[in-house]
Design an enzyme around this catalytic site. Structure first.
Site, short mmCIF file in Angstrom:
data_model
loop_
_atom_site.label_atom_id
_atom_site.label_comp_id
_atom_site.label_asym_id
_atom_site.label_seq_id
_atom_site.Cartn_x
_atom_site.Cartn_y
_atom_site.Cartn_z
N ARG A 1 -5.96 -3.13 10.86
CA ARG A 1 -4.85 -3.85 11.48
C ARG A 1 -5.26 -4.49 12.82
O ARG A 1 -4.70 -5.53 13.20
CB ARG A 1 -3.65 -2.92 11.66
CG ARG A 1 -3.13 -2.42 10.33
CD ARG A 1 -1.74 -1.84 10.41
NE ARG A 1 -1.41 -1.13 9.18
CZ ARG A 1 -0.97 -1.71 8.07
NH1 ARG A 1 -0.79 -3.03 8.04
NH2 ARG A 1 -0.70 -0.99 6.99
N SER B 1 4.68 12.36 11.99
CA SER B 1 4.49 11.42 10.88
C SER B 1 5.37 11.81 9.68
O SER B 1 5.42 12.97 9.27
CB SER B 1 3.03 11.40 10.45
OG SER B 1 2.87 10.62 9.28
N ASP C 1 3.37 0.55 11.98
CA ASP C 1 2.22 -0.25 11.55
C ASP C 1 2.29 -1.71 12.01
O ASP C 1 1.29 -2.43 11.97
CB ASP C 1 2.08 -0.21 10.03
CG ASP C 1 1.48 1.11 9.54
OD1 ASP C 1 0.92 1.83 10.37
OD2 ASP C 1 1.60 1.41 8.34
N GLN D 1 4.67 11.24 6.84
CA GLN D 1 3.79 11.58 5.72
C GLN D 1 3.82 13.06 5.39
O GLN D 1 3.64 13.45 4.24
CB GLN D 1 2.36 11.13 6.03
CG GLN D 1 2.21 9.61 6.07
CD GLN D 1 0.87 9.17 6.64
OE1 GLN D 1 0.10 9.96 7.17
NE2 GLN D 1 0.59 7.88 6.51
N LYS E 1 0.83 -1.20 0.00
CA LYS E 1 0.00 0.00 0.00
C LYS E 1 0.87 1.26 0.00
O LYS E 1 0.57 2.24 -0.68
CB LYS E 1 -0.92 -0.03 1.23
CG LYS E 1 -2.04 0.98 1.22
CD LYS E 1 -3.16 0.56 2.17
CE LYS E 1 -2.73 0.54 3.63
NZ LYS E 1 -2.73 1.88 4.24
#
Length: 422
Positions: A377, A160, A301, A162, A20
């Protein structure tokens, strides 16, 4: 959706879904190309759908033929109308595309579902305010208006990654050179490396400097073909099962992958599992595993499935630098604590550390019902726990797997696991 789980001995070989993380990055680079690109092996999930739909809202076009996506890119700077980007529950989509979309002077509205708008976004808010640009946020959406300008940007390394990736996607398209400085230790560096690797494939030049990056302006994303690797994040669920219960093989993996969640292999080896490679096939065999200290700084994760690993490893396992698990699709620390305690797992946590005193087996007289917490998850981690347990269980809210791994339960059945829709 409610899933009933029977303790099972899995066997055979599995091809896990595409990554992903790499899929998002390939879609964005292809979507920003001045021309046509091809993406092979992208796979399907709600997160991928969100990124595709948002790029379409900016002007890119996507066409799928079997397992191949053909992408005609767009230039967000030329957008001449307000745009609405529906990010669903995808944090990557939101954080990657907000600065990209705001290269335009038009009003951009980014919508989210679930807990998405509760997740920290102050990094971008501060950046917009520093440039005197419009930025507002509600529980449902962020509304922002650019155009963002090139310059010197400073971000803390312990938030993060991101945000850093989002700027790395956008800054090459700005007018002038920019610098991106990282304050403190950079966590989740492996995710930045994936971004840099994908940008390099698109002929975007990013130059590492001390504590950051230098980014030339006026660059152009070049057309190319992207091959999306198989996902070590999804592999981790079955890898933990194999290390604890029965041998499994995993095919078509890249042994040289830069994915941060490839760390699952080192963690399992350190616990005592057998890890064997033969070209692109990985085989994991069980052993009498033992406790360890696990650092989640670069692989957050993995947190939920590592709680399962720790529960079945005799001795005390500590999972450190886990704080970011609290701001995911659920508070993943609290969610795993709630569900594992139903089995009698000795698990405790503070803001940043999870401590688990594990044992070999878990069995209950009654059927345990675990909650999915609207988190893919959590559902997958609890499913693996149930397969390893000595008594049956159920999971409610199991439809959360659609976010990243829609075929999860079918793959378990392929391996002769006993799961069924109630």
């Amino acid at each position: 959706m409610k899933i009933h789980i029977q303790p099972s001995r899995l066997e055979g070989a599995l091809c896990v879904p595409p990554s992903k993380s790499i899929g998002h990055r390939a879609l964005i680079c292809a979507g920003l190309t001045q021309g046509s690109s091809t993406i092979l092996g992208l796979g399907h999930s709600k997160d991928m759908e969100a990124t595709i739909q948002c790029l379409e809202a900016l002007g890119a076009s996507f066409k799928k033929e079997k397992d191949t996506w053909h992408v005609v890119g767009c230039d967000p700077r030329s957008l001449n109308r307000p745009a609405q980007l529906k990010c669903n529950e995808s944090g990557s989509t939101l954080r990657f595309l907000l600065p990209v979309a705001c290269l335009s002077k038009e009003t951009i509205t980014l919508y989210g579902k679930g807990r998405l708008m509760e997740r920290p976004m102050k990094i971008y808010q501060d950046l917009f305010e520093a440039q005197g640009l419009r930025y507002s946020q509600t529980n449902e959406a962020i509304k922002a208006q650019g155009p963002l300008q090139s310059g010197n940007f400073t971000l803390p390394g312990n938030v993060s990654s991101q945000f850093i990736s989002g700027l790395l996607f956008a800054l090459p398209l700005m007018e002038k050179e920019s610098t991106l400085h990282i304050q403190g230790k950079l966590e989740s560096k492996s995710y930045i490396d994936l971004t840099l690797d994908t940008l390099e494939k698109a002929n975007i030049k990013i130059t590492p400097i001390e504590n950051g990056y230098s980014i030339e302006g006026h660059q152009t994303y070049a057309p190319t073909t992207y091959h999306v690797e198989k996902d070590y994040s999804q592999l981790a669920f079955f890898a933990v099962y194999a290390a604890l219960k029965a041998p499994l093989s995993f095919i078509e993996l890249d042994p040289d992958s830069k994915q941060g969640d490839k760390a699952i292999l080192k963690i399992l080896e350190k616990a005592g599992a057998s890890i064997e490679w033969k070209e692109r096939t990985l085989t994991i065999k069980p052993s009498q595993l033992h406790e360890q200290v696990i650092d989640l700084a670069d692989c957050p994760d993995l947190g939920p499935i590592l709680c399962v690993l720790a529960a079945y490893c005799p001795g005390q396992t500590k999972i450190i630098h886990a704080g970011r698990l609290r701001i995911k699709e659920s508070d993943r620390i609290q969610a795993m604590e709630n569900e594992l305690k139903k089995w009698g797992v000795d698990i405790q946590s503070d803001e940043d550390t999870i401590t688990i005193n594990g044992k070999r087996n878990y069995k209950k007289e009654e059927i345990i019902t675990m909650e999915g917490h609207n988190d893919h998850r959590i559902v997958m981690a609890c499913t693996i726990f149930g397969l390893l347990a000595l008594s049956p269980s159920c999971i409610s809210g199991a439809e959360a797997i659609e976010k990243s791994y829609p075929t999860f339960f079918e793959d378990i059945k392929q391996l002769k696991g006993k799961v069924e829709l109630v």
